[in-house]
Design a protein around this motif. Structure first.
Motif, mmCIF file in Angstrom:
data_model
loop_
_atom_site.group_PDB
_atom_site.id
_atom_site.type_symbol
_atom_site.label_atom_id
_atom_site.label_comp_id
_atom_site.label_asym_id
_atom_site.label_seq_id
_atom_site.Cartn_x
_atom_site.Cartn_y
_atom_site.Cartn_z
ATOM 1 N N LYS A 5 11.298 -4.345 3.615
ATOM 2 C CA LYS A 5 10.683 -4.687 2.331
ATOM 3 C C LYS A 5 9.503 -5.635 2.554
ATOM 4 N N ALA A 27 7.341 3.545 2.068
ATOM 5 C CA ALA A 27 7.101 3.166 0.660
ATOM 6 C C ALA A 27 8.429 3.083 -0.081
ATOM 7 N N GLN A 28 9.330 4.021 0.191
ATOM 8 C CA GLN A 28 10.658 3.995 -0.455
ATOM 9 C C GLN A 28 11.420 2.731 -0.073
ATOM 10 N N GLY A 30 10.045 -0.117 0.310
ATOM 11 C CA GLY A 30 9.368 -1.288 -0.276
ATOM 12 C C GLY A 30 8.300 -1.898 0.611
ATOM 13 N N ASN A 32 4.375 -2.039 2.427
ATOM 14 C CA ASN A 32 2.974 -1.706 2.163
ATOM 15 C C ASN A 32 2.528 -0.766 3.276
ATOM 16 N N MET A 51 3.629 8.408 -2.437
ATOM 17 C CA MET A 51 4.234 7.108 -2.113
ATOM 18 C C MET A 51 4.369 6.254 -3.362
ATOM 19 N N GLU A 54 7.301 7.389 -5.282
ATOM 20 C CA GLU A 54 8.631 7.252 -4.671
ATOM 21 C C GLU A 54 8.953 5.847 -4.191
ATOM 22 N N GLN A 55 7.981 4.924 -4.287
ATOM 23 C CA GLN A 55 8.223 3.608 -3.690
ATOM 24 C C GLN A 55 9.374 2.869 -4.374
ATOM 25 N N ILE A 60 3.787 -0.997 -9.414
ATOM 26 C CA ILE A 60 3.226 -1.727 -8.264
ATOM 27 C C ILE A 60 2.845 -3.160 -8.641
ATOM 28 N N VAL A 65 3.350 -4.350 -4.221
ATOM 29 C CA VAL A 65 3.195 -3.426 -3.093
ATOM 30 C C VAL A 65 1.790 -2.821 -3.120
ATOM 31 N N HIS A 67 -0.788 0.067 -1.143
ATOM 32 C CA HIS A 67 -0.962 1.112 -0.126
ATOM 33 C C HIS A 67 -2.459 1.409 -0.008
#
Ligand code: NAI
Length: 268
Positions: A5, A27-28, A30, A32, A51, A54-55, A60, A65, A67
């Motif tokens: 995470k 991403a799932q 947690g 970055n 992502m 599904e994160q 966000i 988080v 990406h």
């Protein structure tokens, strides 16, 4: 999985196949994630979209988080240096590198054009080293350690006729993994690899041809190809705190392909 995470992760070649599944899995969990792509920007953006859906934390803004998508040819030193500075500037640091980018070239070895041999080694092995070098430099500077996972192959140990560049690159990856693991173990930098067996992704022509896929699967002790998600799960495990005491290992994820399947029946 423990310890993923809010970690900052770079996955090379993450616009398709196993790399895409790895990015989504982090991403799932947690984390970055920086999605590296070489030429397929649109597909990298699609990976990022998936992502976000599904994160671990759907909003966000709530969980902070982040990406990013980052271009770079892993075989080129300037691209790799630039890619790492983009990741570190965006995330404020990097904790995990996944060397996933890879290509293969098929030809009888005596007819193989040296440019194709060089390109395969440059992408699969030189690229993995360049990225590992930049990651380790950063891990040493910030003094918190870090984790590198190399996406190798069963062909790290199984020779593959007509794929000599590929086999050599993956064989080299074993010693890349083990050498760096030994060199930096005292700095809490772990270096491991996964060794996927046959996995249905764009690198394999058989993946989109059911008859060819069946032929491939006949050779696999478990009777089926692997999925990108099954590979991603093991990468996540190796990067996590659950694997805190594992370094220098290749974990084969292959449905038994490295078990000498031809010996299933007695020969004599
Ligand atoms: P793929 O073709 O979907 O993925 C390879 C990715 O690497 C692509 O996104 C491609 O754009 C990227 N890439 C190629 N050259 C690059 C470069 N110079 N710089 C940055 N990115 C580059 O195929 P797959 O299967 O997902 O492959 C991922 C890794 O898994 C490779 O290292 C491959 O050797 C390994 N692997 C795959 C197996 C399989 O059966 N699919 C079995 C064993 C290992």
């Amino acid at each position: 999985m423990k310890g993923l995470k809010a970690k900052n992760v770079l996955v090379t070649g993450a616009s398709t196949g196993i790399g895409r599944a790895i990015a989504i899995r982090f991403a799932q969990e947690g984390a970055n994630v920086a999605v590296n792509f070489y030429k397929q920007e649109e597909k990298a953006e699609e990976t990022k979209e998936q992502m976000l859906m599904e994160q671990a934390c759907v909003q966000i803004e709530d969980c902070g988080v982040k990406h990013i998508v980052v271009q770079g040819d892993v075989s080129q030193e300037d691209d790799v240096v630039e890619m790492f500075s983009t990741c570190i500037n965006n995330f404020g640091g990097l904790d995990i590198l996944v060397n996933n980018a890879g290509i293969q070239n098929i030809s009888p070895s005596h007819e193989l054009d040296i440019k194709d041999f060089d390109r395969t080694i440059a992408t699969n092995l030189r690229g993995a080293f360049l990225c590992a070098r930049e990651a380790i430099k950063h891990f040493l500077e910030r003094k918190h350690g870090g984790s590198i996972i190399n996406n190798s192959s069963v062909h790290e140990i199984i020779p593959r006729p007509e794929y000599v560049g590929y086999s050599v690159s993956k064989g080299g990856m074993e010693n890349l993994t083990r050498t760096l693991a030994l060199e930096y173990a005292r700095h809490n930098i772990r270096v491991n690899a996964i060794g996927p067996g046959a996995t249905a992704t764009p690198i394999n022509d058989w993946a989109s041809n059911p008859a060819e896929k069946t032929k491939v699967e006949e050779h696999i002790p478990m009777g089926r190809a692997g999925t990108p998600e099954e590979m991603a799960a093991v990468v996540a495990f190796l990067a996590s705190d659950e694997a805190a005491y594992i370094t220098g290992q290749t974990l084969f994820v292959d449905g038994g392909l490295t078990l000498y399947p031809d010996f299933r029946q007695p020969w004599s």
